[in-house]
Structure formats: C-alpha cells, structure tokens
Design an enzyme around this catalytic site. Structure first.
Site, PDB file in Angstrom:
ATOM      1  CE  LYS A  58      42.037  32.308  49.954  1.00 30.03           C
ATOM      2  NZ  LYS A  58      41.382  32.287  48.308  1.00 30.03           N
ATOM      3  N   GLY A 191      43.970  24.140  34.628  1.00 32.57           N
ATOM      4  CA  GLY A 191      44.152  24.932  34.946  1.00 32.57           C
ATOM      5  C   GLY A 191      45.281  25.601  35.933  1.00 32.57           C
ATOM      6  CB  ALA A 192      48.201  25.606  37.003  1.00 28.85           C
ATOM      7  N   GLY A 193      46.212  27.678  37.524  1.00 24.52           N
ATOM      8  CA  GLY A 193      45.989  29.832  38.188  1.00 24.52           C
ATOM      9  C   GLY A 193      45.926  29.523  39.205  1.00 24.52           C
ATOM     10  CB  ILE A 195      40.614  28.657  41.233  1.00 25.41           C
ATOM     11  CG1 ILE A 195      39.933  29.820  41.319  1.00 25.41           C
ATOM     12  CG2 ILE A 195      39.657  27.744  41.859  1.00 25.41           C
ATOM     13  CD1 ILE A 195      38.268  30.303  40.436  1.00 25.41           C
ATOM     14  CB  VAL A 281      40.314  27.157  31.716  1.00 28.14           C
ATOM     15  CG1 VAL A 281      40.082  26.075  32.043  1.00 28.14           C
ATOM     16  CG2 VAL A 281      38.399  27.397  31.404  1.00 28.14           C
ATOM     17  CG  ASP A 323      35.639  39.782  38.900  1.00 30.48           C
ATOM     18  OD1 ASP A 323      36.040  40.423  39.691  1.00 30.48           O
ATOM     19  OD2 ASP A 323      35.088  38.481  39.441  1.00 30.48           O
ATOM     20  CG  HIS A 455      64.236  40.883  66.986  1.00 27.61           C
ATOM     21  ND1 HIS A 455      64.033  39.671  66.266  1.00 27.61           N
ATOM     22  CD2 HIS A 455      64.117  40.314  68.181  1.00 27.61           C
ATOM     23  CE1 HIS A 455      64.864  38.913  66.049  1.00 27.61           C
ATOM     24  NE2 HIS A 455      64.916  38.932  67.788  1.00 27.61           N
TER      25      HIS A 455
HETATM   26  P1  FAD Z   1      30.856  39.327  42.067  1.00 24.64           P
HETATM   27  O1  FAD Z   1      31.499  38.847  43.693  1.00 24.64           O
HETATM   28  O2  FAD Z   1      30.118  38.113  40.849  1.00 24.64           O
HETATM   29  O3  FAD Z   1      29.361  39.829  42.277  1.00 24.64           O
HETATM   30  C1  FAD Z   1      28.912  39.891  41.206  1.00 24.64           C
HETATM   31  C2  FAD Z   1      27.120  40.246  41.867  1.00 24.64           C
HETATM   32  O4  FAD Z   1      25.888  40.093  41.485  1.00 24.64           O
HETATM   33  C3  FAD Z   1      26.482  38.352  42.006  1.00 24.64           C
HETATM   34  O5  FAD Z   1      25.707  38.783  43.506  1.00 24.64           O
HETATM   35  C4  FAD Z   1      25.343  38.401  41.291  1.00 24.64           C
HETATM   36  O6  FAD Z   1      24.430  37.241  41.714  1.00 24.64           O
HETATM   37  C5  FAD Z   1      24.972  39.569  40.993  1.00 24.64           C
HETATM   38  N1  FAD Z   1      24.266  40.051  38.991  1.00 24.64           N
HETATM   39  C6  FAD Z   1      24.731  39.398  38.446  1.00 24.64           C
HETATM   40  N2  FAD Z   1      24.160  40.127  37.357  1.00 24.64           N
HETATM   41  C7  FAD Z   1      22.922  40.729  37.316  1.00 24.64           C
HETATM   42  C8  FAD Z   1      22.028  40.944  36.927  1.00 24.64           C
HETATM   43  N3  FAD Z   1      21.662  41.351  35.808  1.00 24.64           N
HETATM   44  N4  FAD Z   1      20.751  41.399  37.830  1.00 24.64           N
HETATM   45  C9  FAD Z   1      20.832  41.359  39.634  1.00 24.64           C
HETATM   46  N5  FAD Z   1      21.978  40.618  40.406  1.00 24.64           N
HETATM   47  C10 FAD Z   1      23.108  39.986  39.225  1.00 24.64           C
HETATM   48  N6  FAD Z   1      39.867  38.029  44.781  1.00 24.64           N
HETATM   49  C11 FAD Z   1      40.346  38.724  45.993  1.00 24.64           C
HETATM   50  O7  FAD Z   1      40.474  38.996  45.619  1.00 24.64           O
HETATM   51  N7  FAD Z   1      40.520  37.258  47.078  1.00 24.64           N
HETATM   52  C12 FAD Z   1      40.724  35.994  47.222  1.00 24.64           C
HETATM   53  O8  FAD Z   1      41.188  36.272  47.263  1.00 24.64           O
HETATM   54  C13 FAD Z   1      39.372  35.950  45.603  1.00 24.64           C
HETATM   55  N8  FAD Z   1      39.517  34.345  45.914  1.00 24.64           N
HETATM   56  C14 FAD Z   1      38.248  33.837  45.334  1.00 24.64           C
HETATM   57  C15 FAD Z   1      38.607  32.522  44.913  1.00 24.64           C
HETATM   58  C16 FAD Z   1      37.118  31.948  43.832  1.00 24.64           C
HETATM   59  C17 FAD Z   1      37.107  30.548  44.101  1.00 24.64           C
HETATM   60  C18 FAD Z   1      36.652  33.378  42.852  1.00 24.64           C
HETATM   61  C19 FAD Z   1      35.621  32.530  42.019  1.00 24.64           C
HETATM   62  C20 FAD Z   1      37.092  34.065  43.390  1.00 24.64           C
HETATM   63  C21 FAD Z   1      38.073  34.805  43.621  1.00 24.64           C
HETATM   64  N9  FAD Z   1      38.190  36.647  43.748  1.00 24.64           N
HETATM   65  C22 FAD Z   1      39.447  36.730  45.183  1.00 24.64           C
HETATM   66  C23 FAD Z   1      37.821  36.795  43.021  1.00 24.64           C
HETATM   67  C24 FAD Z   1      36.350  37.688  44.212  1.00 24.64           C
HETATM   68  O9  FAD Z   1      35.867  36.562  43.778  1.00 24.64           O
HETATM   69  C25 FAD Z   1      35.790  38.961  42.613  1.00 24.64           C
HETATM   70  O10 FAD Z   1      36.593  39.566  42.306  1.00 24.64           O
HETATM   71  C26 FAD Z   1      34.596  39.392  43.080  1.00 24.64           C
HETATM   72  O11 FAD Z   1      33.377  39.157  43.333  1.00 24.64           O
HETATM   73  C27 FAD Z   1      34.291  40.736  41.630  1.00 24.64           C
HETATM   74  O12 FAD Z   1      33.266  41.453  42.526  1.00 24.64           O
HETATM   75  P2  FAD Z   1      32.146  41.529  41.563  1.00 24.64           P
HETATM   76  O13 FAD Z   1      31.108  42.901  42.864  1.00 24.64           O
HETATM   77  O14 FAD Z   1      32.751  42.699  40.372  1.00 24.64           O
HETATM   78  O15 FAD Z   1      31.295  40.726  41.132  1.00 24.64           O
HETATM   79  P1  NAD Z   2      43.319  32.602  36.327  1.00 27.53           P
HETATM   80  O1  NAD Z   2      43.159  33.064  35.096  1.00 27.53           O
HETATM   81  O2  NAD Z   2      44.230  32.766  37.587  1.00 27.53           O
HETATM   82  O3  NAD Z   2      44.041  30.722  35.598  1.00 27.53           O
HETATM   83  C1  NAD Z   2      43.664  30.583  34.346  1.00 27.53           C
HETATM   84  C2  NAD Z   2      44.557  28.991  33.892  1.00 27.53           C
HETATM   85  O4  NAD Z   2      44.009  28.468  33.002  1.00 27.53           O
HETATM   86  C3  NAD Z   2      45.676  30.077  33.391  1.00 27.53           C
HETATM   87  O5  NAD Z   2      46.997  29.734  33.710  1.00 27.53           O
HETATM   88  C4  NAD Z   2      45.446  29.207  31.891  1.00 27.53           C
HETATM   89  O6  NAD Z   2      46.901  29.601  31.222  1.00 27.53           O
HETATM   90  C5  NAD Z   2      44.828  28.602  32.230  1.00 27.53           C
HETATM   91  N1  NAD Z   2      44.149  27.791  30.893  1.00 27.53           N
HETATM   92  C6  NAD Z   2      43.226  28.238  30.085  1.00 27.53           C
HETATM   93  N2  NAD Z   2      42.433  27.050  29.714  1.00 27.53           N
HETATM   94  C7  NAD Z   2      43.241  26.359  29.827  1.00 27.53           C
HETATM   95  C8  NAD Z   2      42.990  24.909  28.808  1.00 27.53           C
HETATM   96  N3  NAD Z   2      41.883  24.596  27.974  1.00 27.53           N
HETATM   97  N4  NAD Z   2      43.158  24.115  29.417  1.00 27.53           N
HETATM   98  C9  NAD Z   2      44.031  23.921  30.303  1.00 27.53           C
HETATM   99  N5  NAD Z   2      44.710  25.364  31.283  1.00 27.53           N
HETATM  100  C10 NAD Z   2      44.025  26.244  30.707  1.00 27.53           C
HETATM  101  O7  NAD Z   2      41.603  31.831  36.477  1.00 27.53           O
HETATM  102  P2  NAD Z   2      40.867  31.084  37.451  1.00 27.53           P
HETATM  103  O8  NAD Z   2      42.547  30.248  37.993  1.00 27.53           O
HETATM  104  O9  NAD Z   2      39.865  30.442  37.202  1.00 27.53           O
HETATM  105  O10 NAD Z   2      40.889  32.454  38.194  1.00 27.53           O
HETATM  106  C11 NAD Z   2      39.867  33.094  38.047  1.00 27.53           C
HETATM  107  C12 NAD Z   2      40.067  34.218  38.245  1.00 27.53           C
HETATM  108  O11 NAD Z   2      39.509  34.061  39.459  1.00 27.53           O
HETATM  109  C13 NAD Z   2      41.521  35.096  39.197  1.00 27.53           C
HETATM  110  O12 NAD Z   2      42.146  35.375  37.715  1.00 27.53           O
HETATM  111  C14 NAD Z   2      41.805  36.087  40.301  1.00 27.53           C
HETATM  112  O13 NAD Z   2      41.608  37.023  39.416  1.00 27.53           O
HETATM  113  C15 NAD Z   2      40.506  36.133  40.661  1.00 27.53           C
HETATM  114  N6  NAD Z   2      41.027  34.629  41.812  1.00 27.53           N
HETATM  115  C16 NAD Z   2      41.487  35.517  43.081  1.00 27.53           C
HETATM  116  C17 NAD Z   2      42.175  34.272  43.823  1.00 27.53           C
HETATM  117  C18 NAD Z   2      42.963  35.358  44.675  1.00 27.53           C
HETATM  118  O14 NAD Z   2      43.148  36.365  44.503  1.00 27.53           O
HETATM  119  N7  NAD Z   2      43.761  34.249  46.246  1.00 27.53           N
HETATM  120  C19 NAD Z   2      41.699  33.653  43.897  1.00 27.53           C
HETATM  121  C20 NAD Z   2      41.083  32.827  43.025  1.00 27.53           C
HETATM  122  C21 NAD Z   2      40.433  33.351  42.467  1.00 27.53           C
END
Ligand code: FAD
Ligand code: NAD
Length: 476
Positions: A58, A191-193, A195, A281, A323, A455
C-alpha cells in the site's frame, strides 16, 4: 529451563500477534514465537502483512499514484510543477521506514501488554502433563516452552510453479516485487489476481510496460461480474495494463539479461520477452517443520491445518488461525480469528462471520465488496433487487477527478435485507465499511436510503445506490 505459559502463539503475523495481545488483555500469560528476519537480518514482528504484504504494497501504491498524479493530472487542476522525476530510492526507503515503524510498533505492543516474545522457529515437541511442549530454535540455541494452549498462526508462503522458479533476481515473488531497485522496461506477471494487479499497477505507473498472463479465461472470478467487467476496462484501457486471459505458462527461458516466457492460449503457442517476471499465482499454507503429527493435528489435502468453525483443531488445546487455515487469506480475517480464539481460551464465546468479511483490491479505481455477488444469488435461486449508482454523477467524485465506477447494492426481493454490496471507484476501501455495518446489523436497502449522508461526499453514491434498489434515485 522450561518456561510455562497459559498460551503460546506460533507466528507473529496479524493472526498470532493480535491473538497474543487479546489473550494478554484477558489476563492470560502469553508468549509469541516468531521466526521472521528482515533484509537487515533483524527479527521483525508482524508477519507477511507488515513485512512484505499489505503495508509495503500500500505504501508503494500510494507513492506511485502520487507520481502518476504529478505527471498526468496536476496540470488539469491548474497546478504547474515543472519537470517531474522519479526518485525510486526515496520511494523504497519511505516504504521501508513505514514497515520499520509498524513492526517496531508490534514489539512495543508486546511489551505494553506483557507478551513474552521469542525469536526463532517454533515446533511441537509433543504433549506434556496439562499441555504441550514447544521448541524454539534460533541458530544453535534451543529453548523449550510449555503451554496449556497453543495457537498455530504460521501464515502462508508464495505458491511456486515449476515453469518459473523464483530467484528474486529476475523472477520475483511478492518480496522481490516490492524491492526492485530500478524500474524494469518490460515487466511480466504470472497471475492476474490480487497481487498481480496491485504490483502491476505500481510498476506500470512508475514506467514499466506491464503484461499479465492469467491461466483462467475469466477475469477475477470471485468478483461480481459487473464489477470485474468494469475493472477489466479500467485496468486495460485507462491504466494500460496488458492482461492476457487463458494464458498457460509452459516454461521460462533465461537469456543474458532478459527472460523469454513461453505460454499457450486459445491461439496456440506464444512467447513474451520481459526484463523481470513476478510470479503471483496464489499462496500456500505454511506448516513447514511444525511437527504437527506429534500432537495429532491434521492438515487437509491442500495443506491447510484442519479446524472447525471455532478454529479448534482435532486436538483439544491446539487452535489455528489466519492464512494457515481455510477461508480468505486476508489480514483482517486472521485478526478476527485471533481475537475469537483468545476469547474462547479465556472462557468467553466468540465467532467470526465469514459472510461479513470485506475484500478490497487496491487498484485504481479500487474494488471492494462484501456479502454475495449477483452470480451467487442467481445460482442459489435467491430473488433479489439490484440498485446501482455511478460515481460520475457525484459532486465529490468530480472534485476529486475520480469519476469511474459505481456502487451496486443487492437486496432480498421479499425482505429488502441487503445481501451484498459491490463497489468499484475512489476510496472503495473506506466506503465498504458502511456496507459491512449494514450487513452486520441486517439492514434493509430502505434503512440506508433513510440515513442522512453528508454532502458532498463519496458515501452519497452508496445512499443513491440504496435508493436505486427501489427505483427512486434523486440525482440521476
Ligand atoms: P502471516 O502474516 O504470514 O504471519 C505468519 C508469521 O509466522 C510469519 O512471521 C512467519 O515468519 C511466522 N512463522 C511461520 N512458521 C513459523 C514457525 N514454525 N515458528 C515461528 N514463526 C513462524 N491482506 C489484506 O487483508 N489486505 C491487504 O491489503 C493485503 N495485501 C497483501 C499484499 C501482499 C503482497 C501479500 C503477499 C499479502 C497481502 N495480504 C493482504 C494478505 C495478508 O498479508 C495475510 O492474509 C496475513 O498476513 C495473514 O496473517 P497470518 O498471521 O495468518 O500469517
Ligand atoms: P490470487 O489467488 O489472488 O491470484 C492468483 C491468480 O493466479 C489467479 O487469478 C489464478 O487463476 C492465477 N494462476 C494460478 N496459477 C497460474 C498459472 N500457472 N499461470 C497463470 N496464472 C495462474 O493470489 P495472489 O495474487 O498470489 O495473492 C495471494 C493472496 O494474498 C490473495 O488471494 C489474497 O488473499 C492475499 N492478498 C490480498 C490483498 C488485498 O487484500 N488487497 C492483496 C494482495 C494479496
């Protein structure tokens, strides 16, 4: 010496750290074990979200949008600023500073709430009398903890694909995508999801030619179809992202300084030459080295820790959130599960309603929704009425110069209860909260229609969409 706690969280992301704070507030003795080490080799709490997810993405989205505004939109406001140039180093260090402030903030919150923090990899070392033993390994050092309850909050990791192995030099995951030190001329994204679209937007605004290769024929399948159609138009025509649907990547060829991505689509074999490639993906649950079997905890066929609707595993006393379990991979979902589990451990009742969890995609325009889509209501045979209103007819949106998109409200035909809200437009991420409140309070579209909205404000579009459900908009 073994240290004893009421609860140990394994993982310090939004699921684990919020669960730890809530459990401590409720008077439990709490430890949180987290293994995250940042690029400077320092422990950094907050998990994926704070380190390489929600927050840094962000920060870059905001910075890149400012750059684009300065380049293309300020003049229209009568603001002349001369030559605009990009200082990518400053943009990245601003992002890193925000990450440091927030991850440091979690360490501060742990101290404030008396949560004991352990840095290292946690794993189950079996059962003990009245609980479980957890080993924390950091380099050669091992510490053993004992707890009555353990919450697994180990999050997720990027899902790899054999065709494009990530090295974070030329082929990047989300971590690499947030840290490129030069703007690539040609950027490919598999992957057009979520991320793919967010990172693609950042680098496109900073000057890359961005091409997304998406395996599915449908664009953003979980999104309401009317919204995904509008989003596709905005992102391709207005933003200039090239999005190829139905594109299956077969292999990536490494050239001297570039990459050739081979893929097939309905027309046959094709290739795309890029300077950098992001693989986005999806993400996979992270249970590596947890030794779950030693305490009787199962994972399902996709690797998620199996839990019931209260985040209980089959082993009483072991819980899992975020997650690493079923449900949307969203930080706020992880946090709500963390709170619910802490409250249950403390003997309270708590649960998370998945039907009122909002989703946001931070593209321009933003996309946000909560509840059911029109296609879901049709498939379920639910009778509904729909009301939409465009931002183009709203004064505040015109003042902002952000007139693309609309708000759409779906309400039950018989009871008028709101079943779903879908927004594409400016600040959809903020506007969606009114919809979440409406769903939580089981509001009808008439309730919203009768509420006074300030408004001029973007929220008037939400108000007008509620009026539209009954066919009585006032400003269109
Ligand atoms: P995580 O945040 O993954 O935290 C898990 C932690 O556990 C990590 O610090 C890891 O190192 C630690 N860990 C793992 N295994 C062990 C172990 N055995 N011992 C000790 N520590 C360990 N979500 C949103 O809601 N809004 C967004 O805008 C958004 N943007 C995102 C953008 C990107 C690029 C990505 C990748 C994800 C985004 N997400 C977003 C998703 C969001 O980051 C996750 O849903 C969220 O972080 C999940 O929280 P969590 O606590 O389950 O796991
Ligand atoms: P995603 O599930 O959003 O998108 C992955 C995309 O990749 C899908 O459209 C899928 O059809 C495509 N795909 C899968 N395999 C493929 C292949 N072999 N070739 C081409 N396309 C393929 O996953 P992401 O974008 O990796 O993000 C992971 C998760 O992180 C999201 O599902 C979301 O939960 C979380 N996230 C959330 C936010 C947010 O809340 N704004 C931002 C970033 C990530």
């Amino acid at each position: 010496m073994t240290q004893q706690f009421d609860v140990v969280m394994i993982g310090g992301g939004p699921g684990g750290y919020i669960a730890a704070i809530r459990a401590a507030q409720l008077g439990l003795s709490v430890a949180c074990v987290d293994a995250w080490t940042n690029a400077r080799n320092k422990p950094s709490l907050g998990g994926t979200c704070l380190n390489v997810g929600c927050i840094p993405s962000k920060a870059l989205l905001e910075s890149s949008e400012n750059y684009e505004r300065a380049l293309h939109h300020f003049a229209e406001h009568g603001v002349r600023i001369g030559e605009v140039s990009l200082d990518l180093g400053q943009m990245l260090s601003r992002k890193d500073r925000i990450v440091d402030q927030l991850t440091g903030g979690v360490a501060y919150l742990f101290k404030k709430n008396k949560v004991t923090s352990f840095h290292g990899h946690g794993s189950f070392a079996g059962r003990t009398e009245g609980g479980f033993a957890i080993t924390v390994r950091q380099g050669d050092t091992e510490t053993t903890l004992q707890a009555r309850h353990v919450v697994v909050a180990t999050g997720s990791v990027p899902r790899p694909i054999p065709a494009a192995p990530v090295d974070n030099q030329l082929i990047l995951d989300n971590e690499g995508a947030l840290a490129m030190t030069a703007v690539p001329k040609r950027l490919g994204i598999i992957g057009a999801g979520v991320i793919g679209l967010e990172m693609g937007s950042v680098w496109k605004r900073l000057g890359s030619e961005v091409t997304l290769l998406e395996a599915m024929e449908t664009f953003l399948p979980p999104v309401d179809e009317q919204v995904s159609k509008e989003a596709f138009k905005c992102l391709t025509k207005d933003q200039g992202l090239a999005i190829h649907l139905g594109a299956k990547v077969t292999r990536v060829e490494r050239k001297a300084k570039a990459l050739k991505v081979h893929y097939t689509d309905a027309q046959g074999e094709k290739s795309l030459e890029v300077d950098r490639l992001i693989v986005a993906v999806g993400r996979a649950p992270n249970t590596e080295g947890l030794n779950l079997a030693s305490v009787g905890v199962q994972v399902d066929a996709r690797g998620f820790v199996e839990v019931d609707e209260h985040c209980r595993t089959a082993t009483p006393g072991i819980w899992a959130v975020g997650d690493v379990v079923r449900g949307p991979m969203l930080a706020h979902k992880a946090e709500e599960e963390g709170v619910a589990v802490a409250e249950q451990i403390a003997g309270q009742h708590s649960h998370v309603d998945f039907n009122t969890i909002p989703w946001v995609i931070y593209t321009a325009p933003e996309i946000a929704w909560v509840g059911q889509t029109e296609q879901q209501l049709k498939a379920a045979g639910t009778a509904y009425r729909a009301g939409s209103f465009p931002f183009a007819a709203n004064g505040r949106a015109k003042a902002l110069g952000e007139t693309r998109g609309f708000v759409k409200i779906l309400a039950c035909k018989n009871t008028d209860r709101i079943l779903g809200v879908h927004i594409i437009g400016p600040f959809a991420s903020e506007l969606i909260t009114e919809a979440v409140v409406a769903l939580e309070f089981r509001a009808s579209s008439e309730d919203i229609a009768r509420i006074v909205h300030a408004h001029p404000a973007l929220s008037e579009v939400f108000h007008e969409a509620a009026l539209a459900v009954d066919g009585r908009t006032l400003n269109m």
